[in-house]
Write a protein that holds these residues in place. Structure first.
Motif, PDB file in Angstrom:
ATOM      1  N   TYR A  91      65.532   3.900  21.437  1.00 54.48           N
ATOM      2  CA  TYR A  91      65.240   2.333  20.849  1.00 54.48           C
ATOM      3  C   TYR A  91      66.074   2.804  19.558  1.00 54.48           C
ATOM      4  CZ  TYR A  91      61.120   1.161  22.843  1.00 54.48           C
ATOM      5  OH  TYR A  91      59.898   0.848  23.929  1.00 54.48           O
ATOM      6  N   ALA A  92      66.803   3.390  18.767  1.00 51.85           N
ATOM      7  CA  ALA A  92      67.547   3.538  17.858  1.00 51.85           C
ATOM      8  C   ALA A  92      69.274   2.841  18.136  1.00 51.85           C
ATOM      9  CB  ALA A  92      67.438   4.834  16.867  1.00 51.85           C
ATOM     10  N   GLY A  93      69.502   3.324  19.803  1.00 53.11           N
ATOM     11  CA  GLY A  93      70.666   2.809  19.769  1.00 53.11           C
ATOM     12  C   GLY A  93      71.119   3.987  19.389  1.00 53.11           C
ATOM     13  N   ALA A  94      70.853   5.316  19.326  1.00 49.10           N
ATOM     14  CA  ALA A  94      71.595   7.102  19.451  1.00 49.10           C
ATOM     15  C   ALA A  94      72.017   7.670  20.820  1.00 49.10           C
ATOM     16  CB  ALA A  94      70.748   7.751  18.182  1.00 49.10           C
ATOM     17  N   THR A  95      72.406   8.347  20.729  1.00 48.12           N
ATOM     18  CA  THR A  95      72.765   9.082  22.401  1.00 48.12           C
ATOM     19  C   THR A  95      71.709  10.690  22.081  1.00 48.12           C
ATOM     20  OG1 THR A  95      75.286   8.926  22.100  1.00 48.12           O
ATOM     21  CG2 THR A  95      74.005  10.912  23.488  1.00 48.12           C
ATOM     22  N   VAL A  96      70.808  10.515  22.999  1.00 46.51           N
ATOM     23  CA  VAL A  96      69.742  11.500  22.955  1.00 46.51           C
ATOM     24  C   VAL A  96      70.456  13.608  23.686  1.00 46.51           C
ATOM     25  CG1 VAL A  96      67.356  12.059  23.876  1.00 46.51           C
ATOM     26  CG2 VAL A  96      68.083   9.785  23.724  1.00 46.51           C
ATOM     27  N   VAL A  97      70.347  14.182  22.777  1.00 48.19           N
ATOM     28  CA  VAL A  97      71.007  15.159  23.139  1.00 48.19           C
ATOM     29  C   VAL A  97      69.251  16.308  23.107  1.00 48.19           C
ATOM     30  CG1 VAL A  97      72.123  17.038  22.572  1.00 48.19           C
ATOM     31  CG2 VAL A  97      72.818  14.427  22.277  1.00 48.19           C
ATOM     32  N   PRO A  98      68.531  16.322  24.353  1.00 47.86           N
ATOM     33  CA  PRO A  98      67.435  17.146  24.378  1.00 47.86           C
ATOM     34  C   PRO A  98      68.019  18.565  24.400  1.00 47.86           C
ATOM     35  CG  PRO A  98      67.603  15.544  25.923  1.00 47.86           C
ATOM     36  CD  PRO A  98      69.434  15.305  25.473  1.00 47.86           C
ATOM     37  N   LEU A  99      66.865  19.541  23.737  1.00 48.44           N
ATOM     38  CA  LEU A  99      67.213  20.852  23.388  1.00 48.44           C
ATOM     39  C   LEU A  99      65.903  21.408  23.199  1.00 48.44           C
ATOM     40  CD1 LEU A  99      69.527  19.597  19.843  1.00 48.44           C
ATOM     41  CD2 LEU A  99      70.744  20.567  22.720  1.00 48.44           C
ATOM     42  N   HIS A 100      66.226  23.025  23.887  1.00 44.56           N
ATOM     43  CA  HIS A 100      64.843  24.103  24.031  1.00 44.56           C
ATOM     44  C   HIS A 100      64.658  24.729  23.211  1.00 44.56           C
ATOM     45  CE1 HIS A 100      62.118  26.774  26.359  1.00 44.56           C
ATOM     46  NE2 HIS A 100      62.238  25.224  26.946  1.00 44.56           N
ATOM     47  N   ALA A 101      63.886  24.594  22.535  1.00 39.65           N
ATOM     48  CA  ALA A 101      63.424  25.725  21.147  1.00 39.65           C
ATOM     49  C   ALA A 101      63.282  26.729  22.001  1.00 39.65           C
ATOM     50  CB  ALA A 101      61.881  25.466  20.516  1.00 39.65           C
ATOM     51  N   GLY A 102      63.246  26.730  22.912  1.00 40.87           N
ATOM     52  CA  GLY A 102      63.243  28.750  23.557  1.00 40.87           C
ATOM     53  C   GLY A 102      64.596  29.689  23.276  1.00 40.87           C
ATOM     54  N   PHE A 103      65.907  28.382  23.144  1.00 43.61           N
ATOM     55  CA  PHE A 103      66.937  28.967  23.537  1.00 43.61           C
ATOM     56  C   PHE A 103      67.358  29.607  22.610  1.00 43.61           C
ATOM     57  CE2 PHE A 103      69.492  25.631  27.238  1.00 43.61           C
ATOM     58  CZ  PHE A 103      68.238  25.731  27.992  1.00 43.61           C
ATOM     59  N   PRO A 104      68.598  30.662  22.629  1.00 46.18           N
ATOM     60  CA  PRO A 104      69.093  31.731  21.668  1.00 46.18           C
ATOM     61  C   PRO A 104      69.743  30.697  20.989  1.00 46.18           C
ATOM     62  CG  PRO A 104      69.914  31.921  23.900  1.00 46.18           C
ATOM     63  CD  PRO A 104      69.183  31.303  23.816  1.00 46.18           C
ATOM     64  N   LEU A 105      69.348  31.409  19.242  1.00 45.30           N
ATOM     65  CA  LEU A 105      70.008  30.498  18.275  1.00 45.30           C
ATOM     66  C   LEU A 105      71.619  30.114  18.779  1.00 45.30           C
ATOM     67  CD1 LEU A 105      68.204  29.746  15.258  1.00 45.30           C
ATOM     68  CD2 LEU A 105      69.571  31.308  14.939  1.00 45.30           C
ATOM     69  N   GLU A 106      71.976  30.950  18.182  1.00 47.41           N
ATOM     70  CA  GLU A 106      73.467  30.641  18.960  1.00 47.41           C
ATOM     71  C   GLU A 106      74.509  29.640  19.326  1.00 47.41           C
ATOM     72  OE1 GLU A 106      77.476  30.357  17.493  1.00 47.41           O
ATOM     73  OE2 GLU A 106      75.978  31.428  16.652  1.00 47.41           O
ATOM     74  N   ARG A 107      73.534  29.420  20.670  1.00 41.11           N
ATOM     75  CA  ARG A 107      73.706  28.797  21.983  1.00 41.11           C
ATOM     76  C   ARG A 107      72.755  27.073  21.405  1.00 41.11           C
ATOM     77  NH1 ARG A 107      74.312  29.600  27.101  1.00 41.11           N
ATOM     78  NH2 ARG A 107      73.820  27.707  28.786  1.00 41.11           N
ATOM     79  N   THR A 108      72.459  27.036  20.374  1.00 36.31           N
ATOM     80  CA  THR A 108      71.256  25.554  20.318  1.00 36.31           C
ATOM     81  C   THR A 108      72.667  25.203  18.754  1.00 36.31           C
ATOM     82  OG1 THR A 108      69.124  26.142  20.641  1.00 36.31           O
ATOM     83  CG2 THR A 108      69.411  24.518  19.097  1.00 36.31           C
ATOM     84  N   ARG A 109      72.886  26.392  18.033  1.00 35.55           N
ATOM     85  CA  ARG A 109      74.170  25.911  17.252  1.00 35.55           C
ATOM     86  C   ARG A 109      74.956  25.023  18.074  1.00 35.55           C
ATOM     87  NH1 ARG A 109      75.415  28.817  12.734  1.00 35.55           N
ATOM     88  NH2 ARG A 109      74.223  30.768  13.900  1.00 35.55           N
TER      89      ARG A 109
END
Length: 518
Positions: A79-97
């Motif tokens: 709705y805000a016109g932004a690109t959505v980037v779905p992520l997973h809190a269970g992934f390793p920290l460095e991968r999420t970063r």
């Protein structure tokens, strides 16, 4: 400007809102959220994003499970016109970063576990503004308050703008960001409306996490029809027929490994799933025996095997199972993946660089093809220029059948499907080789009770399997972790002096089934 259009994805939700404003848009646990309620929440959150101190975000990370915050976050970002980037809190920290930085995320919507991950990232030096539900522990994170005026209507976009970014496994040891545009989703869901007869009376499963591309199918096919979306909790797999009956589920979509799980828990009794109208499978090869078993359990359901890498927007082929004709089309016990979607062309590329009418690596071009990865270096070897056009190389070896149908034969490279996850074995090898004491590493797969597992072999110092598993868990998602670890004095080579992967795979297949080390 004249090239601004309604986002294909938000337009689908608005269509569902018009059809069933008081209907259930999503049911999370015992809570049902109506279309009108979710729409108002998304507009309010989109307004908060637009009023963020740094200005409207260009890319919004959605760091959630399949929670209300996740569904509202995806919709609010769109709705805000932004690109959505779905992520997973269970992934390793460095991968999420890495994913947050690569996608240039400048705001995040998070639920409780997502907030915990963001706080850890903040301690490591990455602080991002976060919109979280009331009562969430922001800690010292910059908060985006849900105050002020909601947006009146969703922001319009260009078809060339990115709708969302998803990350796939990468052979360099880092995930690759795949850009999916609004135009690509417009073409896909226009075809989906032709292929399926979904309506407001349907109830959809959601088995895929939001960072898995197939989750977009569930959400926006359901919402485009005014139907309800039902995230499937882990405990439901103990009694799938009971879950179907409770929710009056009519549309099921999962990886084929769910069939094996249902069989183990006694959920495939003939006629045990009478409410289903559609049963869709994707993410890995569908075995004919599994299609037959599921069809027997859901006799009123159309069973379909749909195929497509993330780079081609959800799925790009499909085959509907027919007890009369499909068995004769199967190769090596695998159900055909079907014909390529309208508007697309395909080629079969042989290992020597020629084209075949019979068998080869599937290459596809058309309106569902990604314009490329976020990092241009990742485009190398994944795209082919031919006949003045660019083609995506899937890496999948297929055979052309009479009538234009295709059947999947396997991977040309080391990329495999494990429980629906697309995995580069090279990434696992890269991560394992970086563990203390390990010199060389090779990853292979084996099939146990219908489930694909990863087994690894390594040289160097013997290391307890539990220690290796713990170290890899800090680098790789849970679904990519090996089940078996074997120490060798040397890696076997074949007559061509290459790693004898076949020999290792045969060895892995002969080993008894094991559980993942703790």
């Amino acid at each position: 400007m004249s090239d601004l259009v309604d986002s294909a994805l938000t337009a689908r939700f608005l269509r569902g809102l018009a059809v069933a404003p008081a209907g259930t848009a999503v049911r999370v646990g015992a809570r049902s959220v109506r279309y009108a309620e979710l729409h108002e929440l998304a507009l309010r959150w989109a307004g908060a994003l637009h009023a963020a101190p740094g200005g409207p975000p260009r890319a919004v990370g959605v760091l959630t499970d399949r929670t209300l915050e996740g569904y509202a976050g995806v919709l609010a970002a769109l709705y805000a016109g932004a690109t959505v980037v779905p992520l997973h809190a269970g992934f390793p920290l460095e991968r999420t970063r890495h994913m947050l930085r690569t996608a240039r995320v400048d705001a995040v919507v998070a639920d409780g576990p997502g907030l915990a991950t963001l706080r850890q990232l903040a301690h490591a030096g990455l602080r991002l503004p976060v919109l979280a539900p009331e009562g969430g522990d922001h800690g010292t994170l910059p908060a985006i308050p849900v105050t002020g005026r909601p947006l009146d209507t969703p922001v319009r976009v260009r078809d060339t703008d990115a709708a969302y970014v998803l990350f796939t496994s990468g052979s360099t040891g880092r995930p690759k960001g795949v850009l999916i545009t609004h135009g690509m989703t417009r073409h896909y869901f226009t075809l989906a409306d032709r292929h399926y007869d979904f309506g407001a009376d349907d109830a959809f499963s959601q088995t895929f996490d939001l960072n898995f591309d197939c989750a977009m199918f569930d959400m926006f096919c359901a919402w485009g029809a005014g139907a309800g979306l039902h995230p499937v909790p882990a405990q439901a797999y103990r009694d799938l027929p009971g879950f179907f009956a409770e929710r009056s589920l009519t549309v099921w979509f999962s990886a084929p490994s769910a069939i094996t799980l249902a069989r183990r828990t006694g959920g495939l009794a003939p006629g045990g799933m009478p409410t289903l109208r559609w049963s869709l499978f994707a993410g890995e090869a569908l075995r004919a025996a599994d299609a037959v078993a599921w069809q027997d359990a859901a006799p009123g359901s159309t069973v379909a095997n749909i195929y497509g890498p993330t780079e081609l927007t959800l799925t790009v082929t499909g085959h509907r199972w027919s007890p009369q004709t499909s068995p004769d089309l199967c190769v090596n016990g695998l159900v055909p993946i079907g014909t390529v979607h309208e508007g697309h062309d395909h080629l079969l590329l042989t290992p020597d660089g020629r084209f075949s009418d019979h068998e080869g690596e599937l290459c596809v071009t058309g309106p569902q093809m990604t314009p490329g990865y976020l990092d241009p270096q990742d485009n190398e070897q994944r795209f082919l220029r031919h006949d003045g056009r660019t083609w995506y190389r899937t890496g999948d070896r297929v055979r052309a059948l009479a009538g234009g149908e295709l059947v999947y034969l396997g991977r040309w490279d080391s990329q495999v499907q494990v429980n629906g996850w697309r995995v580069e074995l090279a990434e696992i090898e890269f991560a394992l080789a970086g563990c203390p004491g390990v010199r060389d590493a090779v990853a292979v797969t084996r099939t146990t009770d219908g489930t694909v597992e990863i087994a690894v072999y390594y040289t160097g110092e013997p290391v307890p399997a539990a220690r290796l598993a713990k170290q890899l868990a800090e680098l790789l998602p849970k679904g990519m972790l090996p089940r078996r670890y074997t120490h060798l004095t040397e890696i076997p080579l074949n007559s061509n002096r290459k790693i004898d992967r076949r020999r290792l795979a045969e060895d892995a297949a002969e080993q008894p089934r094991t559980t993942r080390p703790n």
